[in-house]
Design a protein around this motif. Structure first.
Motif, PDB file in Angstrom:
ATOM      1  N   LYS A 225       1.473  -6.940 -15.355  1.00 40.17           N
ATOM      2  CA  LYS A 225       0.334  -6.441 -15.622  1.00 40.17           C
ATOM      3  C   LYS A 225       0.069  -4.998 -14.918  1.00 40.17           C
ATOM      4  O   LYS A 225      -0.531  -3.358 -16.361  1.00 40.17           O
ATOM      5  N   PHE A 226       0.331  -4.707 -14.007  1.00 36.22           N
ATOM      6  CA  PHE A 226      -0.262  -2.981 -13.220  1.00 36.22           C
ATOM      7  C   PHE A 226       1.336  -2.238 -13.222  1.00 36.22           C
ATOM      8  O   PHE A 226       2.045  -3.173 -12.719  1.00 36.22           O
ATOM      9  N   LYS A 227       1.526  -1.344 -13.367  1.00 34.43           N
ATOM     10  CA  LYS A 227       1.933  -0.274 -13.102  1.00 34.43           C
ATOM     11  C   LYS A 227       3.214  -0.356 -12.157  1.00 34.43           C
ATOM     12  O   LYS A 227       4.061  -0.259 -10.971  1.00 34.43           O
ATOM     13  N   LYS A 228       1.591   0.413 -10.782  1.00 38.04           N
ATOM     14  CA  LYS A 228       1.851   0.422  -9.509  1.00 38.04           C
ATOM     15  C   LYS A 228       0.160  -0.666  -8.936  1.00 38.04           C
ATOM     16  O   LYS A 228      -0.442  -1.049  -9.456  1.00 38.04           O
ATOM     17  N   ILE A 229       0.784  -1.161  -7.669  1.00 41.39           N
ATOM     18  CA  ILE A 229      -0.550  -1.709  -7.097  1.00 41.39           C
ATOM     19  C   ILE A 229      -0.135  -1.022  -5.423  1.00 41.39           C
ATOM     20  O   ILE A 229       0.444  -1.267  -4.869  1.00 41.39           O
ATOM     21  N   ILE A 230      -1.060  -0.393  -5.156  1.00 43.36           N
ATOM     22  CA  ILE A 230      -1.652   0.461  -4.034  1.00 43.36           C
ATOM     23  C   ILE A 230      -2.480  -0.056  -2.752  1.00 43.36           C
ATOM     24  O   ILE A 230      -4.008  -0.936  -3.234  1.00 43.36           O
ATOM     25  N   TRP A 231      -1.531  -0.742  -2.139  1.00 42.68           N
ATOM     26  CA  TRP A 231      -2.687  -1.706  -0.895  1.00 42.68           C
ATOM     27  C   TRP A 231      -3.344  -0.571   0.200  1.00 42.68           C
ATOM     28  O   TRP A 231      -1.887   0.494   0.392  1.00 42.68           O
ATOM     29  N   VAL A 232      -3.680  -0.180   0.243  1.00 41.37           N
ATOM     30  CA  VAL A 232      -4.497   0.607   1.749  1.00 41.37           C
ATOM     31  C   VAL A 232      -5.697   0.472   2.327  1.00 41.37           C
ATOM     32  O   VAL A 232      -6.923  -0.312   2.267  1.00 41.37           O
ATOM     33  N   ASP A 275       1.480   9.154 -16.082  1.00 40.98           N
ATOM     34  CA  ASP A 275       1.382   7.924 -17.245  1.00 40.98           C
ATOM     35  C   ASP A 275       2.825   6.813 -16.107  1.00 40.98           C
ATOM     36  O   ASP A 275       2.650   5.765 -16.657  1.00 40.98           O
ATOM     37  N   LYS A 276       3.206   7.312 -15.145  1.00 39.73           N
ATOM     38  CA  LYS A 276       4.226   6.799 -14.407  1.00 39.73           C
ATOM     39  C   LYS A 276       3.729   5.786 -13.460  1.00 39.73           C
ATOM     40  O   LYS A 276       4.305   4.953 -12.858  1.00 39.73           O
ATOM     41  N   HIS A 277       2.167   6.231 -13.271  1.00 40.94           N
ATOM     42  CA  HIS A 277       1.285   5.100 -12.373  1.00 40.94           C
ATOM     43  C   HIS A 277       0.631   4.610 -12.967  1.00 40.94           C
ATOM     44  O   HIS A 277      -0.269   3.785 -12.251  1.00 40.94           O
ATOM     45  N   LYS A 278       0.751   4.781 -14.208  1.00 40.84           N
ATOM     46  CA  LYS A 278      -0.876   3.556 -14.722  1.00 40.84           C
ATOM     47  C   LYS A 278      -0.106   3.143 -15.289  1.00 40.84           C
ATOM     48  O   LYS A 278       1.008   3.205 -15.994  1.00 40.84           O
ATOM     49  N   PRO A 279      -1.303   1.557 -16.034  1.00 43.22           N
ATOM     50  CA  PRO A 279      -1.541   1.665 -15.020  1.00 43.22           C
ATOM     51  C   PRO A 279      -1.418   1.539 -13.921  1.00 43.22           C
ATOM     52  O   PRO A 279      -1.145   0.283 -13.393  1.00 43.22           O
ATOM     53  N   PHE A 280      -2.900   1.124 -12.443  1.00 42.44           N
ATOM     54  CA  PHE A 280      -1.978   0.683 -11.297  1.00 42.44           C
ATOM     55  C   PHE A 280      -3.533   0.103 -10.742  1.00 42.44           C
ATOM     56  O   PHE A 280      -4.448  -0.187 -11.356  1.00 42.44           O
TER      57      PHE A 280
END
Length: 769
Positions: A225-232, A275-280
């Motif tokens: 679903k997501f290319k990047k999953i960012i946890w902060v 584009d390399k980070h989307k969709p995130f």
């Protein structure tokens, strides 16, 4: 008519060659056509493979083209781009003069080869024919090369993509989930669907919001679903700068350290738009108050680009003000779910020996304790951890009464069930020593990963662990305390980015610890608050025993402030700031100071002489500063630990040999070290960067007087003077137990004045960090 016969001969001569030239030209044209056909075949093969690769990438977003395929396509592109042969030939025409410019400019080496083979030819138009033969050979080689490349392309594997290393799933460590299945399904549906771009998850402290989101994070990592999953982790003390840093780290990018917030936001915005980070999916955990996403650099999230945001918070209003279109509340656990979670944590010591479930004499008390936890997962886990291993019903009833007393008596916290229950766990720690060790962890920033070795060293420095010989025994005792605090669920055992074992406090548990330290022992904690100057409240900290200002941006300490009223201060933590100098007056009114940490102030170039007045100082940490010298140490007779790692000090500090109580000496970072003792000792040498510490005159004082030295952390350099006893055998100080050295190759290459020196020292040497 005399000219007729010669003319006929010329025509014969030229005509024959012209006929041969025409015949060659017809073959040459056929060859060019074959060249074009072969080139078109290569193009077709390239297009087929590109189409196949793109189709696979579209169905597998976490993949990129294999290096093998990419290299082959690049080779084909480069080859076709080089195919200017037709244009060259057309530009030459049939005249040799048109060829010479090309030959002189682009075929110098070919001309030399033609020249070497052309000794038997005359310098006329026949040179064109020689060049044409060379060109036919070139075209033949090109055709064979393209045929080889087509053959290689046909043998490539069916799978033309591999996992994108920048998008590899990183699973977050998380405890087993108990209950809340309906909430998880609701959150997952919002994230997998197309209707919600911003989602808020809220609930009271300790309800399990972070645990739920970690499970969802790990599950989504397995899906495309997501290319990047960012946890902060946002936390109460966070700021825009730190948020930007965390997001950039998750993207494996870097932001300029010296730019202002707005410029960094623009750079981060561009990163997230790539584009390399989307969709995130951006997960902001533990948001305490609303803030503008634009100030951070987070682009607009909408259903078109597929990017989404989830935030967890204590307040429904925060979720609303952040623009969340869907807000989900996490409820407390129901009776059965709460009981299952408690039983999983408390262990099997409460089970009947006959396999009949919970022991009869514990059953009613257990259910009452679970009820007192009000369905809060953090409370259930913490209380269960305190009762783990206890099977006596009397002790369970005592615990129940203590729990009820905590819920009644915690002042100022009547509306906070989680806090009152956590205070129960603190009160049940078996002694004051363990309580002090626990409270000390609150001096670090919120959500900070504290290396286990570092926190244990701090406990030893503070005197929380009883003196034992050797020092390693004290460290072992520290690990036992860590394990007990983890068993009581007051600390979480984790690993940092370098896989080092660390501990971390839950933010609610840290809040409880800070609340306790507002009374006794009194702490002032302003760690990681993005402070650029000291707060006025420092003036009012006259009763504080420990002050933590670590991990800020403090550049100076005003002379007017100077901690002049902190007469009870025993610990001052100023590590990881931007101090360059310290006023002389700062240390003049700290008679009780024992621990001073100025490490990682990389601009700090000098210390005030007043530091020599700290007669009770036991620990002085100066690691990674720009100090080139330190004031005399002769007045610091109580000093047990001195850390000079990573400084610019090039000489042995004055008074080092007078530190009779020194147990640990850290010298890593000294530019070089040289020791010599003439005919009465040993000599070692190391100086890869050209600086040497001359200790000829003070060597006797240094090691002979350091009678309690147990650990010498020298890394790239160690003082190697060792006195000789009466039988002329090397005899290091009896207390010395450890010498740490980097690199091992240097140690092995040392030459010694005494043949037994290396054998004597070798049992103490440890290589590496």
């Amino acid at each position: 008519m005399d000219w007729v016969a010669p003319s006929i001969e010329i025509v014969k001569l030229v005509g024959g060659r012209f006929v041969r030239y025409l015949k060659y030209q017809i073959k040459y044209n056929d060859l060019l056509q074959k060249f074009e056909r072969s080139k078109q075949g290569l193009r077709s093969r390239r297009d087929d493979i590109q189409s196949k690769r793109e189709a696979q990438l579209e169905s597998a977003p976490y993949h990129v083209g294999t290096v093998e395929v990419e290299d082959w396509l690049k080779e084909v592109e480069e080859f076709i781009r080089r195919q200017d042969v037709v244009d060259e030939v057309n530009s030459w025409g049939y005249l040799s003069c048109c060829c010479r410019a090309v030959i002189l400019e682009e075929r110098t080496q070919e001309l030399k080869e033609i020249y070497d083979r052309g000794d038997n030819y005359t310098r006329d138009c026949l040179v064109i024919e020689d060049h044409s033969k060379k060109l036919k050979m070139l075209l033949g080689e090109k055709i064979r090369e393209m045929e080889r490349m087509c053959e290689e392309g046909s043998q490539l594997p069916d799978c033309l993509v591999i996992d994108d290393p920048s998008a590899l799933a990183v699973e977050l460590p998380v405890s087993k989930l108990q209950g809340n299945e309906a909430v998880i399904e609701e959150i997952s549906a919002c994230l997998k669907g197309e209707e919600v771009a911003k989602l808020g998850v809220w609930g009271m402290g300790g309800i399990g919001k972070t645990t739920i989101m970690k499970h969802i994070h790990n599950e989504l990592q397995k899906q495309p679903k997501f290319k990047k999953i960012i946890w902060v982790t946002v936390s109460k003390d966070s700021n825009i700068y730190n948020l930007q840093e965390q997001i950039a780290d998750c993207l494996k990018e870097q932001l300029p350290k010296d730019q202002n917030i707005a410029m960094r936001a623009g750079r981060l915005f561009q990163m997230l738009k790539e584009d390399k980070h989307k969709p995130f999916l951006l997960i902001l955990d533990d948001v305490w108050e609303s803030f503008d996403l634009n100030e951070v650099g987070i682009p607009k999230l909408d259903l078109i680009n597929g990017c989404k945001l989830v935030l967890t918070t204590l307040s429904q209003e925060v979720a609303r003000s952040m623009g969340c279109s869907s807000i989900i509340k996490v409820e407390t656990l129901l009776g059965k779910e709460a009981l299952e979670l408690f039983l999983n944590k408390v262990g099997d010591t409460i089970l009947s020996d006959h396999g009949g479930g919970i022991k009869k004499d514990l059953e009613s008390t257990l259910k009452e304790i679970v009820d007192e936890c009000d369905g809060l997962p953090l409370a259930l886990i913490t209380v269960a951890g305190n009762l783990k291993g206890i099977s006596e019903s009397q002790l369970w009833r005592v615990a129940l009464n203590q729990l009820r007393d905590c819920k009644r008596n915690v002042a100022g916290k009547d509306d906070d069930d989680a806090f009152r229950i956590l205070k129960f766990s603190y009160d049940r720690l078996r002694n004051q020593q363990m309580r002090y060790c626990f409270l000390y962890c609150a001096l670090y920033p919120e959500d900070y990963k504290i290396p286990q070795e570092k926190i244990i060293e701090s406990w030893i420095d503070e005197g929380f662990i009883d003196e034992m010989e050797p020092r390693q025994s004290m460290k072992d005792e520290g690990y036992g305390i860590l394990q007990k605090l983890e068993d009581n669920s007051l600390l979480e055992l984790i690993k940092d980015d370098f896989r080092r074992p660390c501990v971390r406090m839950h933010d609610l548990i840290r809040d409880m610890a800070l609340d306790i330290t507002r009374m006794s022992p009194q702490f002032l904690v302003e760690a990681s608050k993005a402070l650029k100057e000291l707060l006025e409240k420092v003036k009012c900290a006259k009763g504080a025993e420990k002050v933590s200002l670590m991990h800020n941006y403090i550049e100076e300490i005003p002379s007017s402030l100077a901690f002049s009223t902190c007469i009870r201060l025993t610990t001052l933590l100023l590590a990881h700031n931007k101090l360059s100098t310290i006023p002389e007056s700062v240390f003049e009114h700290m008679p009780e100071l024992k621990i001073l940490d100025l490490s990682f102030n990389q601009r700090l170039s000098s210390l005030p002489n007043s530091i020599s007045k700290l007669v009770k100082l036991t620990t002085l940490l100066l690691e990674s500063t720009s100090l080139e010298k330190v004031p005399s140490l002769s007045g610091l007779g109580s000093l047990k630990k001195l850390n000079l790692r990573g400084t610019k000090i090039k000489e042995v500090p004055e008074g080092l040999g007078t530190l009779k109580n020194l147990e640990c000496l850290f010298l890593c970072g000294l530019e070089g070290y040289y020791g010599s003792s003439g005919s009465h000792g040993l000599r070692g040498y190391y100086g890869s960067r050209g600086y040497y510490l001359e200790i000829d005159e003070i060597a006797d004082e240094v090691l002979s007087n350091l009678s309690k030295l147990q650990e010498l952390i020298g890394l790239r350099s160690i003082p190697l003077y060792i006195p000789l006893v009466d039988n002329a055998q090397p005899s290091p100080p009896p207390s010395l137990k450890k010498i740490r050295v980097i690199p091992q190759e240097w140690w092995e290459s040392l030459e010694w004045d005494h043949p037994n020196a290396k054998d004597v020292l070798r049992p103490m040497v440890r290589f590496g960090l």
